[in-house]
Design a protein around this motif. Sequence first.
Motif, PDB file in Angstrom:
ATOM      1  N   TYR A 117      99.884 105.713  35.574  1.00 12.99           N
ATOM      2  CA  TYR A 117      99.581 105.695  34.218  1.00 12.99           C
ATOM      3  C   TYR A 117      98.044 105.532  34.301  1.00 12.99           C
ATOM      4  O   TYR A 117      97.592 104.969  35.109  1.00 12.99           O
ATOM      5  CB  TYR A 117     100.142 104.459  33.456  1.00 12.99           C
ATOM      6  N   GLN A 118      97.523 105.933  33.267  1.00 12.51           N
ATOM      7  CA  GLN A 118      95.974 105.950  33.117  1.00 12.51           C
ATOM      8  C   GLN A 118      95.801 104.745  31.992  1.00 12.51           C
ATOM      9  O   GLN A 118      96.183 104.226  31.248  1.00 12.51           O
ATOM     10  CB  GLN A 118      95.553 107.117  32.141  1.00 12.51           C
ATOM     11  N   VAL A 119      94.780 103.964  32.589  1.00 11.47           N
ATOM     12  CA  VAL A 119      94.536 102.539  32.056  1.00 11.47           C
ATOM     13  C   VAL A 119      93.516 102.808  30.810  1.00 11.47           C
ATOM     14  O   VAL A 119      92.409 103.409  31.130  1.00 11.47           O
ATOM     15  CB  VAL A 119      93.708 101.530  32.664  1.00 11.47           C
ATOM     16  N   ILE A 173     102.510 100.265  27.101  1.00  8.31           N
ATOM     17  CA  ILE A 173     102.077 101.297  26.493  1.00  8.31           C
ATOM     18  C   ILE A 173     102.032 100.897  24.793  1.00  8.31           C
ATOM     19  O   ILE A 173     101.147 101.339  24.085  1.00  8.31           O
ATOM     20  CB  ILE A 173     103.078 102.627  26.441  1.00  8.31           C
ATOM     21  N   LYS A 174     102.984 100.033  24.546  1.00 10.83           N
ATOM     22  CA  LYS A 174     103.090  99.744  23.061  1.00 10.83           C
ATOM     23  C   LYS A 174     101.781  98.897  22.795  1.00 10.83           C
ATOM     24  O   LYS A 174     101.284  98.735  21.423  1.00 10.83           O
ATOM     25  CB  LYS A 174     104.244  98.663  22.740  1.00 10.83           C
ATOM     26  N   MET A 175     101.379  98.017  23.832  1.00  7.05           N
ATOM     27  CA  MET A 175     100.173  97.192  23.537  1.00  7.05           C
ATOM     28  C   MET A 175      98.903  98.066  23.712  1.00  7.05           C
ATOM     29  O   MET A 175      97.811  97.514  23.210  1.00  7.05           O
ATOM     30  CB  MET A 175     100.081  96.017  24.720  1.00  7.05           C
ATOM     31  N   GLY A 176      98.902  99.195  23.981  1.00  4.55           N
ATOM     32  CA  GLY A 176      97.973 100.089  23.993  1.00  4.55           C
ATOM     33  C   GLY A 176      97.071  99.865  25.186  1.00  4.55           C
ATOM     34  O   GLY A 176      95.802 100.121  25.181  1.00  4.55           O
ATOM     35  N   LEU A 177      97.512  99.376  26.241  1.00  4.35           N
ATOM     36  CA  LEU A 177      96.654  99.179  27.579  1.00  4.35           C
ATOM     37  C   LEU A 177      96.919 100.382  28.562  1.00  4.35           C
ATOM     38  O   LEU A 177      95.770 100.460  29.219  1.00  4.35           O
ATOM     39  CB  LEU A 177      97.180  97.894  28.466  1.00  4.35           C
ATOM     40  N   ILE A 178      97.759 100.818  28.566  1.00  2.00           N
ATOM     41  CA  ILE A 178      98.140 102.256  29.396  1.00  2.00           C
ATOM     42  C   ILE A 178      98.478 103.488  28.766  1.00  2.00           C
ATOM     43  O   ILE A 178      99.190 103.246  27.586  1.00  2.00           O
ATOM     44  CB  ILE A 178      98.838 102.050  30.622  1.00  2.00           C
ATOM     45  N   ALA A 179      98.495 104.693  29.261  1.00  4.52           N
ATOM     46  CA  ALA A 179      99.051 105.750  28.687  1.00  4.52           C
ATOM     47  C   ALA A 179      99.620 106.733  29.808  1.00  4.52           C
ATOM     48  O   ALA A 179      99.140 106.462  31.037  1.00  4.52           O
ATOM     49  CB  ALA A 179      98.131 106.700  27.916  1.00  4.52           C
ATOM     50  N   GLU A 180     100.697 107.436  29.780  1.00  7.57           N
ATOM     51  CA  GLU A 180     101.124 108.172  30.746  1.00  7.57           C
ATOM     52  C   GLU A 180     100.057 109.455  31.013  1.00  7.57           C
ATOM     53  O   GLU A 180      99.485 110.016  30.270  1.00  7.57           O
ATOM     54  CB  GLU A 180     102.506 108.761  30.142  1.00  7.57           C
ATOM     55  N   LYS A 188      96.526  92.672  39.148  1.00  6.00           N
ATOM     56  CA  LYS A 188      95.247  92.504  39.683  1.00  6.00           C
ATOM     57  C   LYS A 188      94.239  93.116  38.136  1.00  6.00           C
ATOM     58  O   LYS A 188      94.827  93.423  37.199  1.00  6.00           O
ATOM     59  CB  LYS A 188      94.865  93.623  40.963  1.00  6.00           C
ATOM     60  N   GLN A 189      93.002  92.941  38.295  1.00  7.77           N
ATOM     61  CA  GLN A 189      92.101  93.355  37.120  1.00  7.77           C
ATOM     62  C   GLN A 189      92.126  95.008  37.241  1.00  7.77           C
ATOM     63  O   GLN A 189      91.693  95.625  38.293  1.00  7.77           O
ATOM     64  CB  GLN A 189      90.753  92.798  37.430  1.00  7.77           C
ATOM     65  N   TYR A 190      92.319  95.480  36.191  1.00  7.93           N
ATOM     66  CA  TYR A 190      92.542  97.108  35.770  1.00  7.93           C
ATOM     67  C   TYR A 190      91.083  97.203  34.702  1.00  7.93           C
ATOM     68  O   TYR A 190      91.110  96.710  33.994  1.00  7.93           O
ATOM     69  CB  TYR A 190      93.825  97.317  35.144  1.00  7.93           C
ATOM     70  N   MET A 191      90.330  98.208  35.077  1.00  8.03           N
ATOM     71  CA  MET A 191      89.281  98.604  34.017  1.00  8.03           C
ATOM     72  C   MET A 191      89.847  99.941  33.416  1.00  8.03           C
ATOM     73  O   MET A 191      90.530 100.581  34.057  1.00  8.03           O
ATOM     74  CB  MET A 191      88.046  98.707  34.767  1.00  8.03           C
ATOM     75  N   ALA A 192      89.149 100.052  32.284  1.00  7.56           N
ATOM     76  CA  ALA A 192      89.565 101.332  31.815  1.00  7.56           C
ATOM     77  C   ALA A 192      89.235 102.647  32.332  1.00  7.56           C
ATOM     78  O   ALA A 192      88.146 102.654  33.012  1.00  7.56           O
ATOM     79  CB  ALA A 192      88.601 101.478  30.263  1.00  7.56           C
ATOM     80  N   GLY A 193      89.978 103.606  32.436  1.00  8.02           N
ATOM     81  CA  GLY A 193      90.024 104.568  33.169  1.00  8.02           C
ATOM     82  C   GLY A 193      90.390 104.731  34.765  1.00  8.02           C
ATOM     83  O   GLY A 193      90.558 105.743  35.436  1.00  8.02           O
ATOM     84  N   ASP A 194      90.905 103.576  35.027  1.00  5.70           N
ATOM     85  CA  ASP A 194      91.592 103.255  36.370  1.00  5.70           C
ATOM     86  C   ASP A 194      93.139 104.057  36.370  1.00  5.70           C
ATOM     87  O   ASP A 194      93.604 104.248  35.109  1.00  5.70           O
ATOM     88  CB  ASP A 194      91.659 101.986  36.751  1.00  5.70           C
ATOM     89  N   GLU A 195      93.581 104.242  37.312  1.00  3.48           N
ATOM     90  CA  GLU A 195      95.036 104.796  37.528  1.00  3.48           C
ATOM     91  C   GLU A 195      95.810 103.504  37.958  1.00  3.48           C
ATOM     92  O   GLU A 195      95.426 102.818  38.718  1.00  3.48           O
ATOM     93  CB  GLU A 195      95.209 105.996  38.562  1.00  3.48           C
ATOM     94  N   ARG A 196      96.920 103.185  37.219  1.00  3.02           N
ATOM     95  CA  ARG A 196      97.618 101.933  37.461  1.00  3.02           C
ATOM     96  C   ARG A 196      98.996 102.707  37.799  1.00  3.02           C
ATOM     97  O   ARG A 196      99.696 103.557  37.140  1.00  3.02           O
ATOM     98  CB  ARG A 196      97.683 101.085  36.507  1.00  3.02           C
ATOM     99  N   GLU A 197      99.953 102.024  38.732  1.00  2.00           N
ATOM    100  CA  GLU A 197     101.241 102.344  39.127  1.00  2.00           C
ATOM    101  C   GLU A 197     102.082 101.453  38.649  1.00  2.00           C
ATOM    102  O   GLU A 197     102.016 100.127  39.163  1.00  2.00           O
ATOM    103  CB  GLU A 197     101.504 102.505  40.653  1.00  2.00           C
ATOM    104  N   VAL A 198     103.394 101.510  37.865  1.00  7.02           N
ATOM    105  CA  VAL A 198     103.921 100.674  37.301  1.00  7.02           C
ATOM    106  C   VAL A 198     105.601 101.273  37.652  1.00  7.02           C
ATOM    107  O   VAL A 198     105.810 102.119  37.468  1.00  7.02           O
ATOM    108  CB  VAL A 198     103.966 100.425  35.816  1.00  7.02           C
ATOM    109  N   LYS A 199     106.470 100.210  38.466  1.00  8.36           N
ATOM    110  CA  LYS A 199     107.565 100.706  38.908  1.00  8.36           C
ATOM    111  C   LYS A 199     108.713 100.229  37.930  1.00  8.36           C
ATOM    112  O   LYS A 199     109.727 100.977  37.863  1.00  8.36           O
ATOM    113  CB  LYS A 199     107.963  99.892  40.288  1.00  8.36           C
ATOM    114  N   ASN A 200     108.567  99.413  36.874  1.00  6.65           N
ATOM    115  CA  ASN A 200     109.566  98.976  35.999  1.00  6.65           C
ATOM    116  C   ASN A 200     109.266  99.653  34.836  1.00  6.65           C
ATOM    117  O   ASN A 200     108.236  99.450  33.899  1.00  6.65           O
ATOM    118  CB  ASN A 200     109.454  97.429  36.079  1.00  6.65           C
TER     119      ASN A 200
END
Length: 63
Positions: A3-5, A33-40, A13-25
Amino acid sequence: MKYQVLRQHFGDKQYMAGDEREVKNKSDADQLIKMGLIAETKEEKAAPKAQNKMAKKTANKAE
């Protein structure tokens, strides 16, 4: 799944805007996604092969 942060936040860990994050669950990802923190992220597909439009088409495919 990756996902895109969108907004800075602290997860495992600390994620900054523009980072890529892997979520397994999936349920965790849905909540983030509902909270507006990440996008597919959009998976890039391989470009289709270019066709030669000038090539003569054969009537018999065995040729």
